[in-house]
Design a protein around this motif. Structure first.
Motif, short mmCIF file in Angstrom:
data_model
loop_
_atom_site.label_atom_id
_atom_site.label_comp_id
_atom_site.label_asym_id
_atom_site.label_seq_id
_atom_site.Cartn_x
_atom_site.Cartn_y
_atom_site.Cartn_z
N TRP A 107 0.59 -1.26 -0.06
CA TRP A 107 -0.14 -0.12 -0.05
C TRP A 107 0.76 1.37 0.11
CZ3 TRP A 107 -2.23 3.01 4.43
CH2 TRP A 107 -3.23 3.91 4.27
N ARG A 108 1.77 1.35 1.20
CA ARG A 108 2.63 2.53 0.85
C ARG A 108 4.36 2.13 0.53
NH1 ARG A 108 -1.30 5.17 0.44
NH2 ARG A 108 -2.11 7.07 1.86
N GLY A 109 4.47 0.81 0.68
CA GLY A 109 5.63 0.29 0.29
C GLY A 109 6.55 0.27 1.94
N PHE A 110 6.14 0.35 2.94
CA PHE A 110 6.88 0.36 4.24
C PHE A 110 5.64 0.27 5.36
CE2 PHE A 110 6.27 4.94 3.12
CZ PHE A 110 5.91 5.24 4.70
N ILE A 111 5.84 -0.10 6.50
CA ILE A 111 5.12 -0.07 7.63
C ILE A 111 5.79 0.27 8.93
CG2 ILE A 111 3.82 -1.50 9.01
CD1 ILE A 111 2.82 -3.29 6.71
N ASP A 112 5.39 1.04 9.54
CA ASP A 112 6.31 1.48 10.81
C ASP A 112 5.51 0.82 12.07
OD1 ASP A 112 7.89 3.95 9.96
OD2 ASP A 112 5.81 4.39 8.94
N VAL A 113 4.26 0.49 12.20
CA VAL A 113 3.55 0.11 13.46
C VAL A 113 2.73 -0.86 12.98
CG1 VAL A 113 2.25 0.35 15.36
CG2 VAL A 113 3.83 2.12 14.55
N TRP A 114 2.80 -2.14 13.88
CA TRP A 114 1.83 -3.31 13.33
C TRP A 114 1.04 -3.67 14.92
CZ3 TRP A 114 1.44 -5.92 8.68
CH2 TRP A 114 0.45 -7.06 8.64
N PHE A 115 -0.04 -3.86 14.93
CA PHE A 115 -0.60 -4.19 16.03
C PHE A 115 -1.45 -5.46 16.06
CE2 PHE A 115 -4.33 -2.85 19.33
CZ PHE A 115 -4.20 -3.83 20.09
N ASN A 116 -0.99 -6.43 16.40
CA ASN A 116 -1.86 -7.90 16.30
C ASN A 116 -2.97 -8.06 17.33
OD1 ASN A 116 -0.35 -9.18 14.23
ND2 ASN A 116 1.35 -9.38 15.70
N ASN A 117 -4.18 -7.52 16.93
CA ASN A 117 -5.20 -7.34 17.93
C ASN A 117 -6.21 -8.41 17.38
OD1 ASN A 117 -7.19 -5.77 19.56
ND2 ASN A 117 -8.27 -5.79 17.51
N ALA A 118 -6.22 -8.80 16.15
CA ALA A 118 -7.30 -9.88 15.75
C ALA A 118 -7.43 -11.07 16.56
CB ALA A 118 -7.04 -10.41 14.39
N GLY A 119 -8.70 -11.26 16.87
CA GLY A 119 -8.74 -12.74 17.89
C GLY A 119 -10.12 -13.25 17.43
N ALA A 120 -10.28 -14.78 17.65
CA ALA A 120 -11.38 -15.56 17.30
C ALA A 120 -12.23 -15.08 18.19
CB ALA A 120 -11.26 -16.93 17.26
N ASP A 121 -13.87 -14.89 18.03
CA ASP A 121 -14.89 -14.58 18.71
C ASP A 121 -15.52 -15.96 19.32
OD1 ASP A 121 -16.86 -13.80 20.41
OD2 ASP A 121 -18.00 -12.53 18.78
N VAL A 122 -15.27 -16.22 20.37
CA VAL A 122 -15.95 -17.70 20.82
C VAL A 122 -16.67 -17.48 21.98
CG1 VAL A 122 -13.93 -19.24 20.01
CG2 VAL A 122 -14.17 -18.36 22.49
#
Length: 269
Positions: free
Chosen positions: A88-103
């Protein structure tokens, strides 16, 4: 709001990815990082409407955002997702792994314990580790000759450190405990070019909290020394700090966000 303005200046033209940002903590974190001056990748597994709403809110406030859908329960989707985000921009500075399964609130509520565990390991553990390794490798190459660092933030759970009885306690202690342990190892692997930290929220009023029984409502308030539920914005503020240059010497840490835990015993209906 002087803190936000200061961060916006420092973080101008940077890019952040927040997985699971169609609602709840992820949406709050995406909006906060956008207000700090980041361009945002907004992610959802299938909730396109929620992701579009997050994206629209960012753009309404003059930010830049892009929606990318990806189902992390499929292992072959993970590297493709990183490719899409990076391009998208050719780089990434910050990555937040927030995704989780909803059980807790979705269709998986009625699943067997073993099936819930398998889904949680796929979505919460495998995706956090695989995505961190892939994006971390790219960040290492980008930041190895710079004065600043890349930033990865994982999602843990405060009671994984303490234990909680019942099916949910066993499930999330195992899963989030794995993510929290992996965070420390990733920090060792990716340093010094990339910082890796983990937020470990306590009782945060998201979709499950809104519909929880009065017994759970009481427990959530009682177990915080601040006598209240946490909010998605409480977590987003810490994510914003960890992503900022103000946290440049914080690495390999588990940050509990629970108002201070109060020890007590409970019986829940």
């Amino acid at each position: 709001r002087r803190l936000t303005k200061s961060m916006a200046t420092k973080n101008a033209r940077r890019v952040a990815v927040v997985t699971g940002s169609s609602s709840g903590i992820g949406r709050a974190a995406a909006l906060r990082l956008a207000s700090d001056g980041y361009d945002l990748i907004v992610h959802a597994a299938e909730n396109r409407l929620g992701a579009d709403e997050t994206c629209a809110e960012i753009k309404k406030n003059s930010g830049a955002a892009q929606v990318v859908l990806s189902d992390f329960s499929h292992a072959d989707a993970l590297n493709r997702f990183v490719d899409q985000c990076w391009q998208w921009r050719g780089f990434i500075d910050v990555w937040f792994n927030n995704a989780g399964a909803d059980v807790l609130t979705g269709g998986a509520v009625s699943w067997k314990f073993e099936d819930k565990l398998a889904l949680l390991f796929d979505v919460d553990v495998r995706s956090s580790l695989v995505l961190s390794r892939e994006i971390g490798s790219r960040m290492q190459k980008r930041f190895q000759s710079e004065q600043r660092t890349g930033c990865i933030i994982n999602m843990g759970w405060d009671q994984a450190l303490l234990g909680m009885g019942g099916d949910s306690g066993e499930l999330f202690s195992a899963v989030k405990g794995a993510v929290m342990s992996a965070t420390r190892s990733l920090a060792q692997t990716l340093s010094p070019a990339v910082r890796v930290n983990c937020v470990a929220p306590g009782w945060i009023r998201t979709a499950w909290g809104e519909q929880a029984s009065e017994s759970w409502q009481h427990r959530a308030r009682e177990e915080s020394l601040l006598d209240r539920w946490g909010t998605p914005d409480d977590v987003a503020d810490v994510v914003s700090f960890l992503a900022s240059d103000a946290a440049r010497f914080i690495n390999g840490q588990i940050i509990q966000i629970n108002g201070g835990f109060r020890y007590s015993r409970h019986e829940i209906d």
